[in-house]
Design an enzyme around this catalytic site. Structure first.
Site, mmCIF file in Angstrom:
data_model
loop_
_atom_site.group_PDB
_atom_site.id
_atom_site.type_symbol
_atom_site.label_atom_id
_atom_site.label_comp_id
_atom_site.label_asym_id
_atom_site.label_seq_id
_atom_site.Cartn_x
_atom_site.Cartn_y
_atom_site.Cartn_z
ATOM 1 N N HIS A 1 23.917 -19.078 -18.053
ATOM 2 C CA HIS A 1 23.783 -18.467 -16.729
ATOM 3 C C HIS A 1 23.287 -19.514 -15.756
ATOM 4 O O HIS A 1 22.383 -20.289 -16.057
ATOM 5 C CB HIS A 1 22.798 -17.295 -16.764
ATOM 6 C CG HIS A 1 22.481 -16.760 -15.402
ATOM 7 N ND1 HIS A 1 23.421 -16.146 -14.612
ATOM 8 C CD2 HIS A 1 21.334 -16.782 -14.666
ATOM 9 C CE1 HIS A 1 22.879 -15.803 -13.459
ATOM 10 N NE2 HIS A 1 21.615 -16.183 -13.466
ATOM 11 N N LYS B 1 18.937 -23.420 -3.428
ATOM 12 C CA LYS B 1 17.816 -24.311 -3.680
ATOM 13 C C LYS B 1 17.639 -25.337 -2.560
ATOM 14 O O LYS B 1 18.604 -25.846 -1.987
ATOM 15 C CB LYS B 1 18.001 -25.028 -5.022
ATOM 16 C CG LYS B 1 17.785 -24.125 -6.229
ATOM 17 C CD LYS B 1 16.398 -23.515 -6.232
ATOM 18 C CE LYS B 1 16.176 -22.564 -7.393
ATOM 19 N NZ LYS B 1 15.682 -23.202 -8.587
ATOM 20 N N LYS C 1 1.473 -13.541 -0.335
ATOM 21 C CA LYS C 1 2.358 -12.682 -1.125
ATOM 22 C C LYS C 1 1.862 -11.239 -1.102
ATOM 23 O O LYS C 1 2.636 -10.299 -0.858
ATOM 24 C CB LYS C 1 2.403 -13.199 -2.567
ATOM 25 C CG LYS C 1 3.045 -12.223 -3.568
ATOM 26 C CD LYS C 1 2.796 -12.686 -5.002
ATOM 27 C CE LYS C 1 3.278 -11.664 -6.012
ATOM 28 N NZ LYS C 1 4.739 -11.511 -6.027
ATOM 29 N N ILE D 1 22.126 -10.015 -17.187
ATOM 30 C CA ILE D 1 21.755 -11.414 -17.400
ATOM 31 C C ILE D 1 20.636 -11.545 -18.420
ATOM 32 O O ILE D 1 20.468 -12.599 -19.025
ATOM 33 C CB ILE D 1 21.373 -12.066 -16.062
ATOM 34 C CG1 ILE D 1 22.541 -11.975 -15.088
ATOM 35 C CG2 ILE D 1 20.968 -13.516 -16.241
ATOM 36 C CD1 ILE D 1 23.850 -12.544 -15.618
ATOM 37 N N GLU E 1 20.168 -27.575 -9.634
ATOM 38 C CA GLU E 1 19.065 -27.875 -8.717
ATOM 39 C C GLU E 1 18.451 -29.243 -8.952
ATOM 40 O O GLU E 1 17.850 -29.830 -8.047
ATOM 41 C CB GLU E 1 17.981 -26.803 -8.803
ATOM 42 C CG GLU E 1 17.125 -26.885 -10.053
ATOM 43 C CD GLU E 1 16.223 -25.690 -10.177
ATOM 44 O OE1 GLU E 1 15.072 -25.881 -10.585
ATOM 45 O OE2 GLU E 1 16.656 -24.578 -9.895
ATOM 46 N N CYS F 1 21.597 -12.110 -11.483
ATOM 47 C CA CYS F 1 20.474 -12.725 -12.182
ATOM 48 C C CYS F 1 19.747 -11.638 -12.965
ATOM 49 O O CYS F 1 20.186 -10.489 -13.027
ATOM 50 C CB CYS F 1 19.545 -13.411 -11.172
ATOM 51 S SG CYS F 1 18.499 -14.702 -11.879
ATOM 52 N N CYS G 1 22.216 -19.768 -11.515
ATOM 53 C CA CYS G 1 22.041 -19.056 -10.251
ATOM 54 C C CYS G 1 21.701 -20.049 -9.149
ATOM 55 O O CYS G 1 21.157 -21.119 -9.421
ATOM 56 C CB CYS G 1 20.964 -17.981 -10.353
ATOM 57 S SG CYS G 1 19.380 -18.538 -10.992
ATOM 58 N N HIS H 1 18.267 -10.136 -5.725
ATOM 59 C CA HIS H 1 17.128 -10.626 -4.950
ATOM 60 C C HIS H 1 16.920 -9.823 -3.677
ATOM 61 O O HIS H 1 16.049 -10.146 -2.879
ATOM 62 C CB HIS H 1 17.307 -12.106 -4.647
ATOM 63 C CG HIS H 1 17.422 -12.931 -5.889
ATOM 64 N ND1 HIS H 1 18.641 -13.235 -6.449
ATOM 65 C CD2 HIS H 1 16.483 -13.458 -6.702
ATOM 66 C CE1 HIS H 1 18.430 -13.948 -7.547
ATOM 67 N NE2 HIS H 1 17.143 -14.084 -7.726
#
Length: 808
Positions: A695, A147, A34, A485, A659, A780, A697, A748
């Site tokens: 919500h 997902k 990361k 959101i 998900e 989101c 997503c 995103h």
């Protein structure tokens, strides 16, 4: 595509070692990947330096797994990717959609003008181009993200049509800039190590995960391109053979799912065609087809009839297959996934060994058994021994990735040498299991009694028409109201204040003052931008689940328990280990303060019961329905306190409803009954004039529209920008009567959508549903975004809503 004559003698003869895993966390124990990738995105690390860091991380991982006892050729998986395993295949096939066609030709260069490819390489996708497809650029939207089966990981959806170029990009290995599977084999062999086992998403799963592009002809299905994809996979297998790989793992979790748009018989036929063809390739590694995330069911005899050498069974999410199916596996290696790759609890060693013994007894004598994890360990953190802040008893119940490797090895010894060979481990495991069951926080009678007393009336609000009238009179909102959101960007100053408070460097009064200052800044900013329903910004929250977990009884938080969510985004799931209750209000003071600053309606922000559960490592000793209702009761009390504090709108986020939907259709009704019921328990006590939002997503809203309808929320916001509102026709056809906020800004991606783009998406929504039912909002929360792009994007969103509201 033509069948090739098998050349059995050319296939490596080394068997799989008795213990292996199907994958390992690729982010690094301290999120090294990361940090390196994000440094590259910031311009602080060039392509070559990034690749050097990635190579060092891969080498360290291989060495670590050997130290943990995974020895022998092919015991260690080679499953590295910089961003996503599905995108890895898309770029290997050169199958990027038209808007990224230039990237395949070597554009998307790094700032120095280089593609990132090695000299002389075929012009495949460069590493900067790889990231561009993942994150978007300018007017080019990123690939859609959703997902990965029923896990918390997200993959990038391939977009295919009849003319999408699909072939094998030469050099997807030794010279490919995204460090493909053949390159990882060569890298290990050059270091004097045994060849690892490359891991690649299987061809059938890849195509079932793909979507038809906007340019596809009516009736086109990505699975129609199977022959082209198989031809490319044949070249990949040849490259792996040439590199020295003895085994390759092709992951086919799509075969455990029967909920595709493609009929089941066609999926099975595709699997038969694919693996019959692959098995007939002369010069290739041996093939392990891994069926993960559930039972293979009727796909097992199909795979058994092909010439693949090994089949992986998920014996955690699935059960031991019928004896008749096992009898078909003569001559094959059965990779028995008896150690969960998805939870963090110790494996019941005695029960797992019994499954292995039963499996071996039911298989033909010519079959062999390898002990393994049920899935890749990418879903769990690295090492439980690093969690020194956890209570000793809770930590003793845990097994992260490294501990699961040890469990696999222990069970392999027990299977090979008998129970007496691991008698000490079996005794210690039974003792810890008994201690966990007897812990006073694991079972609290008052919590169980409260759940048992819940009635249908507790899950039922006033009729929607009555609620809508009461809310309209109270809130006085315009058509197409605008909101966000919930979260706003968390600045370095906010994070520093929270960290200082956590370690004792900032007292409670100083922390409260810092958070209140940030809340006021966010409220004033929203007023100035012109949003209609405001939020307090969630400055005080570290994570939308962990924040609540730290304030509820029955949870524990980790220090180093990071797992990959998508790309460079990592989360630290909490551990839900005991019965759940709410000792005190959790959000009321912050929301009430924010409401005191403005005359505009303020939303109280809660995470829903299913999402708190699904985004934690949830206990495995009681039914999930009971856990969800415990959380529902705790949140119900919070909703009541928010109402009492004068908060007119309460959002209870449930992105996990979709998900965690079971992969088999037959299992879905029971799941939806208890998951929807838990949400309705949390919100069922709200007064008619309190507007309840939720919500979702990455939720493929059309798949669960009946369930979402039954949530009975007044307003539902959903991810919709990457899919260009393509879910709304299904919503319209369903007759969804309440209000909907389809996202018009993909948060995103770092790109800022224009006012025109937002307005066009809103017009599509209006055309599908009518303006009276619609809200305008991002996809989101905004926590991970920077303020500059956030402010610009929100201004464009508000301007677009006003334009559409005015009919322009």
């Amino acid at each position: 595509m033509t069948n090739q004559t098998p050349a059995v003698d050319a296939v490596p003869t080394a068997p799989l070692p008795p213990a292996t895993i199907l994958g390992y966390p690729r982010i690094g124990p301290d999120r090294e990947l990361k940090r390196a990738v994000e440094a590259h995105w910031r311009g602080d690390l060039d392509v070559n330096a990034l690749r050097e860091r990635a190579a060092a991380l891969r080498a360290a991982t291989r060495a670590h797994l050997r130290e943990l006892g995974l020895t022998g050729a092919s015991a260690v998986p080679a499953d590295f990717t910089y961003y996503d395993q599905v995108l890895q295949v898309t770029t290997a096939l050169g199958a990027l959609p038209r808007r990224f066609a230039d990237l395949r030709a070597g554009a998307g260069a790094d700032p120095d003008g280089r593609s990132g490819a090695a000299p002389g390489a075929h012009p495949g996708t460069s590493l900067p181009g790889f990231f561009t497809a993942a994150r978007g650029e300018g007017e080019r939207a990123a690939l859609e993200m959703t997902k990965w089966f029923d896990s918390n990981y997200h993959y990038l959806v391939p977009e295919l049509d009849e003319s999408t170029p699909i072939d094998y990009v030469p050099g997807f290995g030794a010279v490919d800039p995204t460090d493909g599977p053949a390159a990882q084999v060569l890298e290990a062999l050059a270091a004097g190590e045994e060849a690892p086992r490359p891991v690649v998403v299987g061809p059938v799963t890849y195509l079932l995960l793909a979507k038809a592009s906007d340019a596809a002809a009516p009736g086109f299905r990505p699975l129609d391109r199977l022959a082209d994809v198989l031809d490319a996979y044949g070249h990949l297998l040849a490259d792996l053979w040439a590199a020295g790989a003895q085994w390759v793992q092709l992951d086919e979790p799509a075969l455990v799912c029967d909920a595709w748009d493609v009929p089941r018989e066609e999926v099975l036929a595709a699997a038969a065609d694919a693996y019959t063809w692959i098995a007939a390739i002369a010069e290739r590694p041996r093939v392990l087809v891994a069926g993960t995330y559930g039972p293979l069911g009727d796909a097992l005899p199909v795979l058994a009839a092909t010439g693949v050498e090994a089949i992986g069974l998920d014996l955690v999410a699935g059960e031991l297959p019928p004896a008749a199916d096992l009898a078909r596996l003569g001559g094959k290696t059965v990779v028995a996934g008896v150690v969960s790759g998805r939870n963090i609890w110790r494996t019941d060693l005695g029960a797992a060994l019994a499954v292995l013994e039963s499996l071996r007894g039911a298989l033909p004598e010519t079959a062999s058994v390898v002990v393994a994890t049920s899935t890749s360990l990418q879903h769990v953190p690295h090492d439980a021994d690093r969690e020194t802040s956890l209570p000793d008893d809770v930590r003793s119940w845990l097994a992260f990735a490294d501990q699961k490797v040890a469990e696999v090895r222990t069970l392999a010894v027990g299977l090979a040498r008998g129970r007496q060979a691991i008698a000490g481990e079996l005794t210690a495991d039974a003792r810890l299991r008994a201690a966990r069951a007897a812990h006073p926080g694991v079972r609290r009678e008052e919590v169980r009694a409260a759940v048992a007393a819940v009635t249908d009336a507790d899950r039922t609000r006033a009729p929607y028409a009555e609620r809508a009238a009461a809310q309209a009179a109270r809130l006085r909102l315009p058509l197409l109201p605008t909101t966000t959101i919930g979260s706003f960007p968390q600045t370095a100053e906010v994070r520093a204040a929270r960290a200082a408070h956590r370690r004792g460097g900032l007292d409670d009064a100083g922390y409260q003052a810092a958070m209140r200052a940030e809340i006021e800044r966010v409220v004033r900013l929203q007023e100035e931008i012109g949003l209609d329903v405001l939020v307090h910004g969630e400055a005080e929250r570290n994570d939308m689940v962990q924040y609540f977990a730290e304030l509820l009884d029955g949870f524990a938080a980790t220090e180093h328990g990071w797992v990959q969510s998508y790309g460079s985004r990592c989360t630290r799931p909490s551990i839900l280990w005991g019965d759940v209750s709410r000792p005190a209000p959790m959000t009321v003071a912050w929301s009430a303060y924010a409401q005191s600053l403005t005359d505009r309606p303020m939303k109280g922000m809660l995470t829903g019961p299913v999402t708190i559960m699904a985004w934690s490592f949830v206990r495995d000793d009681i039914p999930r329905a009971q856990v969800a209702d415990q959380l529902g009761l705790a949140l119900r009390a919070e909703v009541a306190d928010l109402e009492a504090a004068g908060i007119p709108v309460v959002q209870v986020d449930e992105p996990a409803i979709r998900e965690t939907l079971p992969l088999r259709r037959a299992d879905r009704p029971a799941y939806l009954e208890w998951s929807v019921g838990a949400f309705r328990l949390a919100t069922g006590g709200a007064a008619p004039a309190t507007q309840i939002h939720t919500h979702l997503c990455y939720s493929e809203f059309d798949v669960v529209i009946d369930a979402v309808d039954h949530l009975d929320a007044d307003v539902t916001s959903i991810e919709a920008s990457r899919s260009r509102m393509d879910i709304l026709p299904a919503v319209a056809a369903h007759g969804f009567e309440r209000q909907l906020g389809p996202g018009v800004w993909d948060i995103h991606s770092p790109r800022v959508p224009s006012t025109d783009e937002c307005a066009e998406l809103l017009r599509r929504a209006v055309a599908a549903l009518g303006i009276e039912k619609l809200w305008a909002n991002p996809d989101c929360g905004l926590k991970t975004r920077a303020y500059a792009e956030t402010v610009s994007s929100l201004r464009h969103l508000v301007a677009a809503a006003r334009r559409v509201r005015a009919g322009a």
